[in-house]
Write an enzyme that holds these catalytic residues in place. Structure first.
Site, PDB file in Angstrom:
ATOM      1  N   GLY A 173     -41.070  19.932   6.732  1.00 23.17           N
ATOM      2  CA  GLY A 173     -40.277  21.155   6.789  1.00 23.17           C
ATOM      3  C   GLY A 173     -41.157  22.389   6.859  1.00 23.17           C
ATOM      4  O   GLY A 173     -42.065  22.485   7.685  1.00 23.17           O
ATOM      5  N   THR A 218     -43.240  14.686   8.589  1.00 19.06           N
ATOM      6  CA  THR A 218     -42.847  16.088   8.705  1.00 19.06           C
ATOM      7  C   THR A 218     -42.424  16.612   7.340  1.00 19.06           C
ATOM      8  O   THR A 218     -41.739  15.929   6.579  1.00 19.06           O
ATOM      9  CB  THR A 218     -41.718  16.267   9.734  1.00 19.06           C
ATOM     10  OG1 THR A 218     -40.584  15.473   9.359  1.00 19.06           O
ATOM     11  CG2 THR A 218     -42.195  15.836  11.118  1.00 19.06           C
ATOM     12  N   ASN A 263     -39.522  12.032   8.001  1.00 18.46           N
ATOM     13  CA  ASN A 263     -39.683  13.252   7.219  1.00 18.46           C
ATOM     14  C   ASN A 263     -40.117  12.856   5.815  1.00 18.46           C
ATOM     15  O   ASN A 263     -40.230  11.663   5.496  1.00 18.46           O
ATOM     16  CB  ASN A 263     -38.411  14.110   7.234  1.00 18.46           C
ATOM     17  CG  ASN A 263     -37.212  13.435   6.585  1.00 18.46           C
ATOM     18  OD1 ASN A 263     -37.343  12.608   5.668  1.00 18.46           O
ATOM     19  ND2 ASN A 263     -36.011  13.784   7.046  1.00 18.46           N
ATOM     20  N   ASP A 285     -35.969  16.230  15.737  1.00 18.05           N
ATOM     21  CA  ASP A 285     -35.872  15.626  17.064  1.00 18.05           C
ATOM     22  C   ASP A 285     -36.592  16.469  18.107  1.00 18.05           C
ATOM     23  O   ASP A 285     -37.185  15.929  19.046  1.00 18.05           O
ATOM     24  CB  ASP A 285     -34.400  15.454  17.448  1.00 18.05           C
ATOM     25  CG  ASP A 285     -33.674  14.495  16.523  1.00 18.05           C
ATOM     26  OD1 ASP A 285     -34.314  13.538  16.047  1.00 18.05           O
ATOM     27  OD2 ASP A 285     -32.470  14.695  16.262  1.00 18.05           O
TER      28      ASP A 285
END
Length: 294
Positions: A214, A212, A182, A245
């Site tokens: 969010g 990633t 992330n 996940d």
């Protein structure tokens, strides 16, 4: 269908829901408490299985009541648990606080997960027979590195989620095909807060990266092309636990089916968006029919 091997943790998530997380030395009153099967490895295995993948779970649970519940949860999702060993002592637990904005803070106690320090012949054979290997960092690094090296030697594509974040040895990174941190993990690994710049640093170590972001979506970058920013579906988040996940497990299924990276990322993003709209980790992960309909 490409087989997916997951070497990773199984934890029982002990989740407290609060208006806002307490500060240091502060006590707050929560509104709800739940016990939910989790662990980054088990979560990715469940996500992949619900998305239609053929999944084998490699890891360990304890001899407590949590261990039985964790195994049953995986089996109900269709995950092969023949290599999920039972060891004396407690299972892993994760103590999670979720606030009204869906954000979370987590403390993980490894328990049985800490006993997985190396692979046996059965585990090595399962990794070698898979088409994809999913790894995270809630198991001892020795086992994670051994699995990655085994996969590389047998031409198995390896996806690593570097969480909880820690310095990564070159022996591990050299065997990773796709790294999925992330934005906070990417910054910790590179010392760079800006995702595009962080991705370029990470590409010196691995061939492909998905960071990633969010609500901002995710950034895909590879050594042989321009970075691509994929926006996230606009949804109201209830609980972000397990979203990452879900993304990884679903992405693995899509890649195993031969989909292009843009198509796979879009499909996985839809799955993660569905996940955050429900409380819990594995319990909120969508089934293939739900993802296809999103």
């Amino acid at each position: 269908m490409t087989a997916i091997a997951v070497l990773g943790s199984t934890n029982m998530d002990l989740v407290a829901y609060v208006a806002r997380a307490p500060g240091r030395g502060e006590t707050v009153t929560g509104r709800e408490f739940r016990t939910v099967p989790g662990g980054k490895g088990a979560n990715q295995a469940v996500a992949a299985a619900r998305a239609g993948g053929e999944v084998v779970m490699i890891g360990a649970v304890g001899t407590d009541e949590y261990g039985s519940a964790l195994r049953t949860n995986l089996e109900h999702a269709g995950v092969d648990t023949d290599l999920l060993h039972t060891v004396a002592g407690p299972s892993g637990t994760a103590h999670i606080v979720v606030d009204d904005e869906g954000a979370n803070a987590i403390v993980v106690i490894p328990g049985a997960n800490g006993t997985v320090t190396a692979l046996g012949p059965g585990e090595r054979a399962a990794v070698a027979a898979a088409g994809l290997l999913l790894l995270q960092l809630e198991l001892p690094l020795t086992a994670v590195t051994e699995a990655a090296r085994t996969a590389k030697d047998r031409g198995v594509r390896t996806i690593l989620t570097p969480s909880p974040v820690q310095p990564l040895p070159s022996a591990l990174l050299d065997a990773v095909d796709l790294l999925i941190p992330n934005e906070h993990e990417a910054a910790a690994l590179t010392g760079c807060e800006e995702p595009h710049a962080a991705a370029q640093i990470l590409l010196r170590q691995v061939p492909e990266v998905v960071i990633t972001l969010g609500r901002k979506g995710c950034l895909y970058a590879a050594r042989d092309g321009e970075p691509v920013l994929f926006p996230a579906p606009e949804v109201t988040a209830v609980d972000t636990t397990g979203a990452g996940d879900t993304f990884v497990g679903t992405l693995a299924v899509a890649l195993g089916e031969g989909r292009s990276v843009p198509e796979a990322v879009a499909w996985a993003s839809s799955a993660a968006a569905l996940c955050v709209q429900k409380p819990g980790a594995s319990t909120s992960m969508p089934y293939r029919s739900e993802i296809d309909a999103a």
